[in-house]
Write a protein that holds these residues in place. Structure first.
Motif, PDB file in Angstrom:
ATOM      1  N   GLN A 286      33.706 106.573  24.971  1.00  0.00           N
ATOM      2  CA  GLN A 286      34.691 107.407  24.275  1.00  0.00           C
ATOM      3  C   GLN A 286      35.324 108.419  25.220  1.00  0.00           C
ATOM      4  OE1 GLN A 286      32.123 108.874  21.052  1.00  0.00           O
ATOM      5  NE2 GLN A 286      33.568 107.996  19.596  1.00  0.00           N
ATOM      6  N   GLN A 287      34.515 109.051  26.026  1.00  0.00           N
ATOM      7  CA  GLN A 287      35.026 110.063  26.948  1.00  0.00           C
ATOM      8  C   GLN A 287      35.978 109.459  27.966  1.00  0.00           C
ATOM      9  OE1 GLN A 287      31.591 112.103  28.591  1.00  0.00           O
ATOM     10  NE2 GLN A 287      30.694 112.356  26.564  1.00  0.00           N
ATOM     11  N   ARG A 288      35.723 108.235  28.383  1.00  0.00           N
ATOM     12  CA  ARG A 288      36.581 107.597  29.372  1.00  0.00           C
ATOM     13  C   ARG A 288      37.884 107.078  28.755  1.00  0.00           C
ATOM     14  NH1 ARG A 288      32.549 104.672  33.735  1.00  0.00           N
ATOM     15  NH2 ARG A 288      30.991 106.327  33.743  1.00  0.00           N
ATOM     16  N   ILE A 289      37.827 106.719  27.479  1.00  0.00           N
ATOM     17  CA  ILE A 289      39.015 106.201  26.802  1.00  0.00           C
ATOM     18  C   ILE A 289      39.946 107.328  26.372  1.00  0.00           C
ATOM     19  CG2 ILE A 289      39.803 105.060  24.687  1.00  0.00           C
ATOM     20  CD1 ILE A 289      37.334 103.249  24.900  1.00  0.00           C
TER      21      ILE A 289
ATOM     22  N   VAL B 205      40.896 110.307  23.159  1.00  0.00           N
ATOM     23  CA  VAL B 205      40.982 110.332  21.694  1.00  0.00           C
ATOM     24  C   VAL B 205      42.204 109.590  21.163  1.00  0.00           C
ATOM     25  CG1 VAL B 205      41.172 111.835  19.671  1.00  0.00           C
ATOM     26  CG2 VAL B 205      39.733 112.528  21.600  1.00  0.00           C
ATOM     27  N   PHE B 206      43.339 109.732  21.812  1.00  0.00           N
ATOM     28  CA  PHE B 206      44.597 109.207  21.269  1.00  0.00           C
ATOM     29  C   PHE B 206      44.602 107.679  21.238  1.00  0.00           C
ATOM     30  CE2 PHE B 206      49.024 107.795  21.788  1.00  0.00           C
ATOM     31  CZ  PHE B 206      49.568 108.349  20.640  1.00  0.00           C
ATOM     32  N   GLY B 207      44.775 107.116  20.036  1.00  0.00           N
ATOM     33  CA  GLY B 207      44.868 105.672  19.875  1.00  0.00           C
ATOM     34  C   GLY B 207      43.655 104.914  20.368  1.00  0.00           C
ATOM     35  N   SER B 208      42.476 105.490  20.217  1.00  0.00           N
ATOM     36  CA  SER B 208      41.267 104.865  20.748  1.00  0.00           C
ATOM     37  C   SER B 208      40.922 103.572  19.999  1.00  0.00           C
ATOM     38  CB  SER B 208      40.081 105.830  20.649  1.00  0.00           C
ATOM     39  OG  SER B 208      38.886 105.190  21.064  1.00  0.00           O
ATOM     40  N   PRO B 209      40.529 102.521  20.732  1.00  0.00           N
ATOM     41  CA  PRO B 209      40.088 101.283  20.078  1.00  0.00           C
ATOM     42  C   PRO B 209      38.614 101.327  19.679  1.00  0.00           C
ATOM     43  CG  PRO B 209      40.063 100.990  22.430  1.00  0.00           C
ATOM     44  CD  PRO B 209      40.564 102.389  22.192  1.00  0.00           C
ATOM     45  N   LEU B 210      38.000 102.512  19.779  1.00  0.00           N
ATOM     46  CA  LEU B 210      36.589 102.684  19.432  1.00  0.00           C
ATOM     47  C   LEU B 210      36.443 103.842  18.447  1.00  0.00           C
ATOM     48  CD1 LEU B 210      33.543 102.240  19.760  1.00  0.00           C
ATOM     49  CD2 LEU B 210      33.646 103.549  21.893  1.00  0.00           C
TER      50      LEU B 210
END
Length: 261
Positions: free
Chosen positions: A190-193, A195-200
């Motif tokens: 999550q931290q690497r992806i 928050v915006f439009g996250s697929p997780l």
């Protein structure tokens, strides 16, 4: 006896960093008659594999050298499907599913196949396999065939807050540690992806207790680096309606779980 076939069509993941997820082939593909068709139909776990690929894709977009990725292993214990191993492999290729390895084993040896492949999460539609794997120290979840197909654009993981704040309730110390390790890996993803439009997406549900229990579970997950997108305090109400509405791909509770009650 356990037999593992590496999928040469897929770039193999980093064995030291990848999050290995094993899914049974009968959950991914709908068994059908041997009518000469080389391709199986889509099963209940089919969107799950697509969602895992979406997460991997976003991680690689952010960093092409990323090594913290989902690594999917397809497990087959059904003797009839094992006789059609080429059909399983060709179905995976047909649908463009990124499966790294195909593992074929007897029902008696499937725990060994999970351990040999360093599986960190095992997903099945078989009500006997999930608790057996959990007793063997592998974090497991039972997939529900009755719910509508989950979305494939976003991986939706649901945690049972009661298990989060009572880790001693897990079947074995190994399975409890596996649950804590897996949640920490999700948090890192999550931290690497971002928050915006996250697929997780991570959802928290507490079945018992009030807001204090929910708050304690939230704090526990945050201490592992997990960002919770939605939280629901049911205070004794059944989980079924909220599960039907949210349609998570799987529910993590006490080392093994099902999308019921």
């Amino acid at each position: 006896m356990v037999s593992t076939i590496q999928n040469t069509d897929v770039k193999q993941k980093d064995a030291d960093r990848a999050v290995v997820v094993a899914v049974t082939s009968r959950a991914v593909f709908e068994p059908g008659p041997d009518d000469g068709d080389d391709v199986y139909g889509e099963g209940v776990a089919f969107p799950l594999l697509q969602a895992l690929q979406k997460v991997n894709g976003r991680l690689l977009e952010a960093n092409p050298a990323e090594s913290l990725l989902f690594d999917v292993v397809l497990i087959t214990t059904d003797s009839q499907q094992q006789q059609q191993s080429s059909r399983i492999i060709s179905s995976t290729r047909h649908y463009g599913l990124e499966v790294s390895r195909f593992c074929f084993s007897s029902e008696e040896d499937f725990i060994e196949s999970l351990q040999n492949n360093n599986v960190q999460l095992f997903l099945t539609t078989n009500g006997n396999e999930a608790p057996q794997a959990s007793q063997g120290g592998v974090l497991s979840a039972l997939l529900d065939r009755q719910i509508a197909f989950c979305p494939s654009e976003q991986l939706r993981v649901m945690f049972c807050g009661d298990a989060v704040i009572r880790p001693d309730a897990g079947p074995t110390p190994l399975s409890r540690r596996a649950a804590q390790s897996f949640s920490a890996q999700l948090g890192e993803m999550q931290q690497r992806i971002g928050v915006f439009g996250s697929p997780l997406s991570v959802v928290l549900v507490t079945s018992r207790g009030g807001r204090d229990s929910c708050g304690e579970a939230l704090r526990t997950l945050r201490s592992r680096g997990v960002s919770v997108d939605e939280a629901y305090c049911l205070a004794g109400a059944p989980r079924g309606p909220i599960l039907s509405l949210l349609r998570p791909h799987f529910l993590l509770s006490d080392g093994f779980s099902c999308l019921e009650d």
